[in-house]
Enzyme design. Sequence first.
Site, PDB file in Angstrom:
ATOM      1  N   HIS A   1       0.806  -1.219   0.000  1.00 32.73           N
ATOM      2  CA  HIS A   1       0.000   0.000   0.000  1.00 32.73           C
ATOM      3  C   HIS A   1       0.845   1.278   0.000  1.00 32.73           C
ATOM      4  O   HIS A   1       0.634   2.181  -0.811  1.00 32.73           O
ATOM      5  CB  HIS A   1      -0.909   0.053   1.235  1.00 32.73           C
TER       6      HIS A   1
ATOM      7  N   LYS B   1      -7.347   6.263  13.264  1.00 32.87           N
ATOM      8  CA  LYS B   1      -7.132   5.721  11.922  1.00 32.87           C
ATOM      9  C   LYS B   1      -7.039   6.896  10.956  1.00 32.87           C
ATOM     10  O   LYS B   1      -7.947   7.727  10.892  1.00 32.87           O
ATOM     11  CB  LYS B   1      -8.302   4.812  11.512  1.00 32.87           C
TER      12      LYS B   1
HETATM   13  C1  BG6 Z   1      -4.727  -4.653   4.697  1.00 32.82           C
HETATM   14  C2  BG6 Z   1      -3.826  -5.034   5.836  1.00 32.82           C
HETATM   15  O1  BG6 Z   1      -4.100  -4.901   3.473  1.00 32.82           O
HETATM   16  O2  BG6 Z   1      -5.052  -3.274   4.791  1.00 32.82           O
HETATM   17  C3  BG6 Z   1      -4.488  -4.725   7.177  1.00 32.82           C
HETATM   18  O3  BG6 Z   1      -3.547  -6.430   5.768  1.00 32.82           O
HETATM   19  C4  BG6 Z   1      -4.918  -3.272   7.203  1.00 32.82           C
HETATM   20  O4  BG6 Z   1      -3.612  -5.003   8.248  1.00 32.82           O
HETATM   21  C5  BG6 Z   1      -5.753  -2.935   5.975  1.00 32.82           C
HETATM   22  O5  BG6 Z   1      -5.689  -3.082   8.388  1.00 32.82           O
HETATM   23  C6  BG6 Z   1      -6.096  -1.455   5.927  1.00 32.82           C
HETATM   24  O6  BG6 Z   1      -6.985  -1.229   4.872  1.00 32.82           O
HETATM   25  P1  BG6 Z   1      -8.017  -0.021   4.928  1.00 32.82           P
HETATM   26  O7  BG6 Z   1      -8.668  -0.023   3.585  1.00 32.82           O
HETATM   27  O8  BG6 Z   1      -8.963  -0.336   6.055  1.00 32.82           O
HETATM   28  O9  BG6 Z   1      -7.234   1.212   5.210  1.00 32.82           O
END
Ligand code: BG6
Length: 498
Positions: free
Chosen positions: A257, A354
């Site tokens: 990511h 978050k």
């Molecule tokens: C995932 C990870 O790819 O992305 C997780 O494995 C993480 O650990 C998640 O929590 C976060 O994704 P988003 O879309 O909720 O930000």
Amino acid sequence: MTILERPAAGSSEEPAAENEVAPRCAYVIFGVTGDLSSRKLLPALYALHGSGHLHADTNIVGYGRSDWNDEVLREHAESALRMHARDFDKSSWSTFAPRLRYVRGDYGGTAGMSRLQQLLVELGQSNRVYYTATPPTTYPTLVESLSEMGFQSSQEGWTRLVIEKPFGHDLESAVELNRLVTRNFDEHQVYRIDHYLAKETAQNLAVLRFANTVFEPLWSNRYIDHVQMTMTESVGVEGRGEFYEQSGVIRDVFQNHLLQLLALVAMEPPARYEATSVRNEKVKVFEAMGCVAPGDAVLGQYVEGNGMSGYREEEGVDGGSRQATYAAARFEVQNWRWSGVPFFVRSGKRLESKATEIVLHFKTPPHIPFALPVEPRADRLTLRLTPDEGIDLRFNTKVPGQDIDLERANMEFTYAQRFERPNPDAYETLLLDTMVGDATLFMRSDEVEAQWRVVAPLLDRQDQEAQPCPYPAGTLGPPEADRLLERLGRRWHRPGPG
Ligand code: BG6
């Protein structure tokens, strides 16, 4: 990913047709009984059904080891959708449910795969998408079984293989998996997922940069001092302790990511916004990224705090685990555009909130002609993925009055305020793309390998380090991460709007 230019708000112009109906196909989900399928895949397909993107004769074929049948899958899907779909609607469900079929079988061997073959023939589906929503350790077996059964091609239609992250565990295993996959499938059939690429702000990065003239001329070491990328999560490992012990923050979100977002910020303008050009440009960014020096990274692990238990107390986690749940690192992109601009990247679990955002900190003006008590702050452009997806630009403005006095002002755009419709979930966009055959938002084999090369020094560092720096759950992370920037005269921006 269809780019439509829409009329301005209030315009009498009709918007362009919004709904692209994907070609008829069978969407086969391996591991349909699992969490990813309930939380993301079924809700995404259900939303695409509701928005008219799914062809009337498209089937969704769930494949799993559990002793289920069509009815059990439908019951399971209904409760998953009631819990995770954006809107659950009885009448839409009644037309969605008949699309669902179930095949029981193992990921290796031929019995289940033969049943699957038979069902696909019975349904008359020659276009097929195979989605690996199974544990990563099953990918090689699954790819080999599909290939042994001759599933890699279909006589009259097309076949696509969608592979979930993580793609490999390190460079070596990724190379090996790529070899296996491309021995059995053509690269153009393979869709390696990174759902961050389909988030609206991630896609909007290209539009912001390449469909406007005001930003791109400033987008370089001439005007940008440094870039900060933050992905903080308030959740812990959420019952995935065993998985996280193998993965940790570097493999879980840095290798994919965060590096993908970094590449979208740093890449050169592609000639065309399509898979080959975009992916070529991203690979060049990864190739220009130097090694992270040992002093340029901080690894952390959450400990008990704010009423929450520590990582080592989580189920499935070793009591003496050295796994990093937090990392902050300084990356460099060594090319003409970015030389001298640090990219500070951080992410962690069990932090205060978050938030995912990219902040471009501009340089201060070369000369300030006003007599001010303190130097004005530098301008800042923030691209926010969570919460309140949008963009804001912070700049200095004059306070009304006879004296010259400055204050910060903010020009803000949020999707929620500007558009009435909620943003589609990233998986809706991606699943539609796999049916339409657009691989722009998916990773190519060389791209995944280049990303592993970039994080390799961080993984080595983790193996060598005695203990990650502890930080109490619910805080901003280890103070050592602040010092990483302070040494270079910078400070982390506090994530979140404002
Ligand atoms: C995932 C990870 O790819 O992305 C997780 O494995 C993480 O650990 C998640 O929590 C976060 O994704 P988003 O879309 O909720 O930000």
